[in-house]
Design a protein around this motif. Structure first.
Motif, PDB file in Angstrom:
ATOM      1  N   GLN A  37       0.826  -1.206   0.000  1.00 49.11           N
ATOM      2  CA  GLN A  37       0.000   0.000   0.000  1.00 49.11           C
ATOM      3  C   GLN A  37       0.862   1.259   0.000  1.00 49.11           C
ATOM      4  O   GLN A  37       0.584   2.219  -0.730  1.00 49.11           O
ATOM      5  CB  GLN A  37      -0.933  -0.011   1.220  1.00 49.11           C
ATOM      6  N   ALA A  38       1.906   1.259   0.824  1.00 45.01           N
ATOM      7  CA  ALA A  38       2.797   2.422   0.893  1.00 45.01           C
ATOM      8  C   ALA A  38       3.484   2.659  -0.448  1.00 45.01           C
ATOM      9  O   ALA A  38       3.621   3.808  -0.902  1.00 45.01           O
ATOM     10  CB  ALA A  38       3.836   2.231   1.995  1.00 45.01           C
ATOM     11  N   LEU A  71       9.777   0.258   7.072  1.00 43.76           N
ATOM     12  CA  LEU A  71      10.129   0.273   5.654  1.00 43.76           C
ATOM     13  C   LEU A  71       9.109   1.066   4.835  1.00 43.76           C
ATOM     14  O   LEU A  71       9.495   1.853   3.958  1.00 43.76           O
ATOM     15  CB  LEU A  71      10.219  -1.163   5.124  1.00 43.76           C
ATOM     16  N   GLY A  72       7.826   0.882   5.118  1.00 44.76           N
ATOM     17  CA  GLY A  72       6.789   1.560   4.342  1.00 44.76           C
ATOM     18  C   GLY A  72       6.894   3.069   4.412  1.00 44.76           C
ATOM     19  O   GLY A  72       6.721   3.771   3.404  1.00 44.76           O
ATOM     20  N   TYR A  73       7.178   3.591   5.603  1.00 43.26           N
ATOM     21  CA  TYR A  73       7.329   5.040   5.786  1.00 43.26           C
ATOM     22  C   TYR A  73       8.513   5.565   4.988  1.00 43.26           C
ATOM     23  O   TYR A  73       8.421   6.573   4.282  1.00 43.26           O
ATOM     24  CB  TYR A  73       7.495   5.357   7.272  1.00 43.26           C
ATOM     25  N   LYS A  74       9.649   4.872   5.086  1.00 38.42           N
ATOM     26  CA  LYS A  74      10.855   5.304   4.372  1.00 38.42           C
ATOM     27  C   LYS A  74      10.643   5.240   2.861  1.00 38.42           C
ATOM     28  O   LYS A  74      11.058   6.145   2.127  1.00 38.42           O
ATOM     29  CB  LYS A  74      12.035   4.427   4.769  1.00 38.42           C
ATOM     30  N   ALA A 113      11.961  -4.078   0.020  1.00 38.20           N
ATOM     31  CA  ALA A 113      10.527  -4.228  -0.214  1.00 38.20           C
ATOM     32  C   ALA A 113      10.243  -5.403  -1.148  1.00 38.20           C
ATOM     33  O   ALA A 113       9.299  -6.167  -0.929  1.00 38.20           O
ATOM     34  CB  ALA A 113       9.956  -2.939  -0.798  1.00 38.20           C
ATOM     35  N   LYS A 114      11.067  -5.559  -2.174  1.00 34.67           N
ATOM     36  CA  LYS A 114      10.889  -6.657  -3.120  1.00 34.67           C
ATOM     37  C   LYS A 114      11.048  -8.003  -2.420  1.00 34.67           C
ATOM     38  O   LYS A 114      10.258  -8.937  -2.643  1.00 34.67           O
ATOM     39  CB  LYS A 114      11.904  -6.532  -4.256  1.00 34.67           C
ATOM     40  N   SER A 115      12.039  -8.114  -1.553  1.00 35.46           N
ATOM     41  CA  SER A 115      12.254  -9.357  -0.804  1.00 35.46           C
ATOM     42  C   SER A 115      11.073  -9.642   0.118  1.00 35.46           C
ATOM     43  O   SER A 115      10.625 -10.789   0.251  1.00 35.46           O
ATOM     44  CB  SER A 115      13.546  -9.275   0.014  1.00 35.46           C
TER      45      SER A 115
END
Length: 392
Positions: free
Chosen positions: A152-153, A185-188, A302-304
């Motif tokens: 979503q992020a 991670l999503g925020y960054k 993110a991909k991992s």
């Protein structure tokens, strides 16, 4: 120079008395506070019940002439906007992944979460406003929705980056309950990919308070929540970005909407975040303090994570297959048994339950698992394309 005052608040408007305390009293108090007109633009989340939206609208319509509710899913997105300035256009983008339908008590799936977009005519400027409420965490120790929330992020970051250009708007404001902490991670990923600045960090260090959820001073914070995170969490944000030819400066950012005056309880289980932005014309380029090399490792991570999510869906699909086979075997065995007449009703109930279980497993295996897999695959491929472009 023009000044814009923005507020975001998760109103905690879950329309069930057991799960949500003092909802009517708090919604009324929120409306009474907003009608004071301290802010120019208000972004609210968790206004699920349309009756609650009407309570707010009845109280603030004299101050906020313009409003928009983003309808989505079975119960609405819960996200709405109140503005003193004209809302020229609006659109809602629903996320590819939104949790699970059978997790009824979590409810995110039923809200059809996504990003609400508005073009607001703010004096001589066009503001690109993005409002959201990402999927909740529920368990920090076992976060089964992590892949969904990162997806979503990333989707939101791509949406902002690819649509909020200088041809559409002069500057961008993104506000809401992200259900992400600054270390997540999503925020960054959201900040780096969409080149957004955090209004709180413009004037404060990350070590400063700024916490908006599960804080000790909130009336609704439980001992169990304090045990997990004694100082609370920063989950609610106002992010922004200027486009070419416009300057945006934060002159004030604070945590607000705490205790209701004259009452022991708060406006919500979240605190609000308010920011004052100075907007001016200029020949400057978009402000960007980011290091281009920071995005690539975030995309790789993110991909991992998304790939692990795909593996989890595959495992869940195998589980539903096994459960479906077991339920069919039990159905056959139970229907073949020669039992006394007085157990007929009990056997009938078991047959119905096993039939429903079989249908549930097939629905998850054949439909829902595929939808989740395709959503994760889409995010993975989009990240791969972006990674390749970063390396070229």
């Amino acid at each position: 120079m023009s000044q814009l005052k923005v507020l975001t608040l998760n109103c905690w408007g879950v329309p069930t008395p057991i799960a949500c305390q003092l909802r009517l009293e708090r919604m009324t108090a929120i409306g009474d506070r907003l009608k004071r007109g301290d802010y120019d633009l208000v972004v609210l989340q968790e206004v699920w019940d349309k009756a609650d939206f009407k309570i707010l609208l009845d109280r603030v319509s004299g101050v906020f002439v313009y409003n928009h509710y983003f309808y989505s899913g079975a119960i609405g997105s819960g996200v709405c906007v109140f503005s003193k300035f004209p809302i020229l256009e609006s659109f809602y983008y629903r996320f590819s992944l939104n949790g699970y339908a059978h997790k009824v008590f979590h409810g995110d799936w039923f809200g059809g979460k996504g990003v609400g977009m508005c073009i607001v005519k703010f004096q001589d400027f066009r503001l690109g406003l993005f409002c959201t409420h990402l999927h909740a965490e529920y368990s920090e120790a076992d976060d089964e929705y992590l892949a969904h929330r990162v997806s979503q992020a990333f989707e939101m970051s791509q949406l902002i980056k690819l649509t909020a250009t200088k041809h559409l708007c002069d500057f961008v404001v993104t506000a809401g309950d992200f259900n992400l902490q600054p270390t997540d991670l999503g925020y960054k990923l959201l900040r780096e990919n969409a080149k957004l600045r955090d209004a709180w960090l413009e004037l404060n260090d990350e070590t400063d308070s700024g916490k908006t959820c599960d804080i000790p001073s909130n009336y609704f914070t439980t001992p169990a929540q304090l045990k997990v995170c004694p100082n609370g969490k920063r989950l609610d944000y106002i992010l922004f970005r200027n486009n070419e030819g416009t300057s945006v400066e934060v002159v004030n950012c604070q945590v607000t909407m705490g205790k209701i005056p004259g009452h022991p309880y708060n406006y919500s289980d979240h605190e609000g975040v308010g920011a004052t932005l100075n907007i001016s014309k200029g020949n400057n380029a978009p402000h960007d303090n980011g290091d281009p090399t920071r995005l690539e490792p975030l995309l790789s991570e993110a991909k991992s994570l998304i790939e692990r999510g795909i593996g989890k869906v595959s495992s869940n699909s195998q589980f539903y297959t096994i459960l479906a086979i077991i339920s069919v075997c039990l159905l056959y065995m139970l229907s073949s048994l020669d039992i006394p007449p007085w157990l007929g009703l009990f056997r009938g109930m078991l047959l119905v339950a096993l039939t429903l279980l079989f249908g549930f497993c097939i629905w998850n295996k054949a439909i829902l698992s595929r939808i989740e897999t395709h959503g994760l695959m889409a995010t993975k491929n989009d990240i791969r394309n972006l990674l390749n472009s970063q390396k070229s």
